[in-house]
Scaffold this motif. Structure first.
Motif, PDB file in Angstrom:
ATOM      1  N   THR A 152       0.856  -1.178   0.000  1.00 25.37           N
ATOM      2  CA  THR A 152       0.000   0.000   0.000  1.00 25.37           C
ATOM      3  C   THR A 152       0.898   1.235   0.000  1.00 25.37           C
ATOM      4  O   THR A 152       2.108   1.144   0.265  1.00 25.37           O
ATOM      5  CB  THR A 152      -0.912   0.033   1.229  1.00 25.37           C
ATOM      6  OG1 THR A 152      -0.103   0.225   2.408  1.00 25.37           O
ATOM      7  CG2 THR A 152      -1.697  -1.271   1.359  1.00 25.37           C
ATOM      8  N   LYS A 154       1.027   3.704   2.092  1.00 22.68           N
ATOM      9  CA  LYS A 154       1.575   3.961   3.423  1.00 22.68           C
ATOM     10  C   LYS A 154       2.693   2.981   3.760  1.00 22.68           C
ATOM     11  O   LYS A 154       3.699   3.352   4.372  1.00 22.68           O
ATOM     12  CB  LYS A 154       0.465   3.886   4.481  1.00 22.68           C
ATOM     13  CG  LYS A 154      -0.458   5.088   4.475  1.00 22.68           C
ATOM     14  CD  LYS A 154       0.303   6.372   4.714  1.00 22.68           C
ATOM     15  CE  LYS A 154      -0.624   7.564   4.787  1.00 22.68           C
ATOM     16  NZ  LYS A 154       0.106   8.848   4.815  1.00 22.68           N
ATOM     17  N   GLU A 155       2.531   1.718   3.383  1.00 23.74           N
ATOM     18  CA  GLU A 155       3.599   0.738   3.610  1.00 23.74           C
ATOM     19  C   GLU A 155       4.848   1.131   2.830  1.00 23.74           C
ATOM     20  O   GLU A 155       5.967   1.007   3.342  1.00 23.74           O
ATOM     21  CB  GLU A 155       3.119  -0.657   3.201  1.00 23.74           C
ATOM     22  CG  GLU A 155       2.069  -1.240   4.122  1.00 23.74           C
ATOM     23  CD  GLU A 155       1.390  -2.462   3.541  1.00 23.74           C
ATOM     24  OE1 GLU A 155       0.619  -3.116   4.268  1.00 23.74           O
ATOM     25  OE2 GLU A 155       1.600  -2.755   2.338  1.00 23.74           O
ATOM     26  N   TRP A 180       1.994  10.049   8.349  1.00 23.28           N
ATOM     27  CA  TRP A 180       0.571  10.391   8.355  1.00 23.28           C
ATOM     28  C   TRP A 180       0.348  11.900   8.443  1.00 23.28           C
ATOM     29  O   TRP A 180      -0.748  12.370   8.232  1.00 23.28           O
ATOM     30  CB  TRP A 180      -0.145   9.667   9.492  1.00 23.28           C
ATOM     31  CG  TRP A 180      -0.439   8.228   9.156  1.00 23.28           C
ATOM     32  CD1 TRP A 180      -1.615   7.728   8.670  1.00 23.28           C
ATOM     33  CD2 TRP A 180       0.444   7.110   9.269  1.00 23.28           C
ATOM     34  NE1 TRP A 180      -1.508   6.390   8.467  1.00 23.28           N
ATOM     35  CE2 TRP A 180      -0.259   5.967   8.825  1.00 23.28           C
ATOM     36  CE3 TRP A 180       1.772   6.958   9.700  1.00 23.28           C
ATOM     37  CZ2 TRP A 180       0.317   4.705   8.803  1.00 23.28           C
ATOM     38  CZ3 TRP A 180       2.335   5.708   9.672  1.00 23.28           C
ATOM     39  CH2 TRP A 180       1.626   4.594   9.234  1.00 23.28           C
ATOM     40  N   THR A 190      -1.349   2.491  14.995  1.00 25.52           N
ATOM     41  CA  THR A 190      -1.385   2.460  13.527  1.00 25.52           C
ATOM     42  C   THR A 190      -0.009   2.124  12.964  1.00 25.52           C
ATOM     43  O   THR A 190       0.112   1.361  12.003  1.00 25.52           O
ATOM     44  CB  THR A 190      -1.845   3.831  12.986  1.00 25.52           C
ATOM     45  OG1 THR A 190      -3.170   4.091  13.461  1.00 25.52           O
ATOM     46  CG2 THR A 190      -1.832   3.855  11.465  1.00 25.52           C
ATOM     47  N   HIS A 194       1.046  -1.225  10.641  1.00 24.98           N
ATOM     48  CA  HIS A 194       1.666  -1.118   9.319  1.00 24.98           C
ATOM     49  C   HIS A 194       3.046  -1.778   9.282  1.00 24.98           C
ATOM     50  O   HIS A 194       3.413  -2.388   8.271  1.00 24.98           O
ATOM     51  CB  HIS A 194       1.764   0.359   8.908  1.00 24.98           C
ATOM     52  CG  HIS A 194       0.480   0.900   8.348  1.00 24.98           C
ATOM     53  ND1 HIS A 194      -0.601   1.193   9.137  1.00 24.98           N
ATOM     54  CD2 HIS A 194       0.114   1.176   7.066  1.00 24.98           C
ATOM     55  CE1 HIS A 194      -1.589   1.648   8.366  1.00 24.98           C
ATOM     56  NE2 HIS A 194      -1.182   1.638   7.117  1.00 24.98           N
ATOM     57  N   ARG A 197       2.453  -5.519   8.979  1.00 22.97           N
ATOM     58  CA  ARG A 197       2.058  -5.902   7.620  1.00 22.97           C
ATOM     59  C   ARG A 197       3.241  -5.812   6.657  1.00 22.97           C
ATOM     60  O   ARG A 197       3.414  -6.668   5.785  1.00 22.97           O
ATOM     61  CB  ARG A 197       0.916  -4.997   7.148  1.00 22.97           C
ATOM     62  CG  ARG A 197      -0.397  -5.232   7.871  1.00 22.97           C
ATOM     63  CD  ARG A 197      -1.429  -4.207   7.457  1.00 22.97           C
ATOM     64  NE  ARG A 197      -2.706  -4.424   8.122  1.00 22.97           N
ATOM     65  CZ  ARG A 197      -3.713  -3.560   8.101  1.00 22.97           C
ATOM     66  NH1 ARG A 197      -3.590  -2.418   7.446  1.00 22.97           N
ATOM     67  NH2 ARG A 197      -4.843  -3.826   8.735  1.00 22.97           N
TER      68      ARG A 197
END
Length: 228
Positions: A152, A154-155, A180, A190, A194, A197
């Protein structure tokens, strides 16, 4: 930076999306469909077509995709987070972005789609290479042991931040504010989610990149240092 046609089925375009386009200096023309777009003229000045799929109505997406293909224009669809699980490549779009998009995401997706559409004009971008991991900063692509890793946005941002500073310890608060850009409602948890993941996608047995610094945060392990 880019010029796009923004197609929306809603009476009022998504305000957060319009604000993000303005912040990223993406100029846009609003339309309800592509019927008024000629084969030449305005199309030649467009970099991409964006379709805001704020509802479940996808009736115009495939015809739009066919028209974009004929005009050699990348098509990207904007999806609310709760509809991501339904998205498939059969919809005809070159890529998608989440609505409301995070900072830089629309620009990144447009750049990716254009580069995939015209690979012959893409220069080899700057890479970050550590161990078996390679990050292409121009294409927003990540490869691990030669295989592309699907991340993603953000990742990807999280990986770039850590990998660009091997050995440096980032607190959770620093990562939250840097990636963020504000005090995200999910808090520092959060960041942990992340990181977990991201690790699941780039690490396996005998391959460690991101280390936890207990009670502090995370760091990217220099590859000449033993794993902890």
């Amino acid at each position: 930076m880019y010029n796009v046609l923004l197609i929306t089925a809603e009476r009022e375009p998504n305000a957060a999306l319009l604000q993000r386009l303005a912040e990223e200096e993406i100029s846009y023309t609003l339309a309800s469909n592509m019927e008024s777009l000629p084969d030449t003229g305005p199309a030649s000045s467009l970099d991409a077509v964006l379709v805001d799929l704020g509802t479940d109505d996808r009736s115009t997406l495939l015809p739009t995709a066919e028209r974009c293909q004929g005009l050699h224009l990348p098509l990207l669809c904007g999806l609310p987070a709760d509809r991501l699980a339904k998205y498939t490549t059969s919809w005809g779009a070159a890529d998608f972005f989440v609505v409301p998009p995070v900072a830089g995401e629309v620009t990144a997706r447009i750049r990716q789609a254009r580069q995939r559409a015209s690979p012959d004009v893409v220069e080899e971008g700057e890479n970050i290479e550590v161990g078996d991991l390679r990050i292409n900063l121009d294409r927003y692509e990540v490869f691990n042991r030669g295989k592309k890793v699907l991340l993603t946005f953000k990742e990807y941002q999280l990986l770039c931040t850590l990998a660009s500073n091997p050995g440096r310890v980032f607190t959770r608060e620093q990562l939250l504010n840097q990636i963020w850009e504000y005090d995200y409602f999910g808090g520092t948890r959060t960041v942990d989610v992340h990181v977990r993941r991201l690790r699941s996608k780039i690490e396996d047995t005998g391959q460690t990149y991101i280390e936890t610094v207990w009670n502090v945060g995370y760091r990217f392990r220099p590859q000449d240092a033993p794993a902890r």
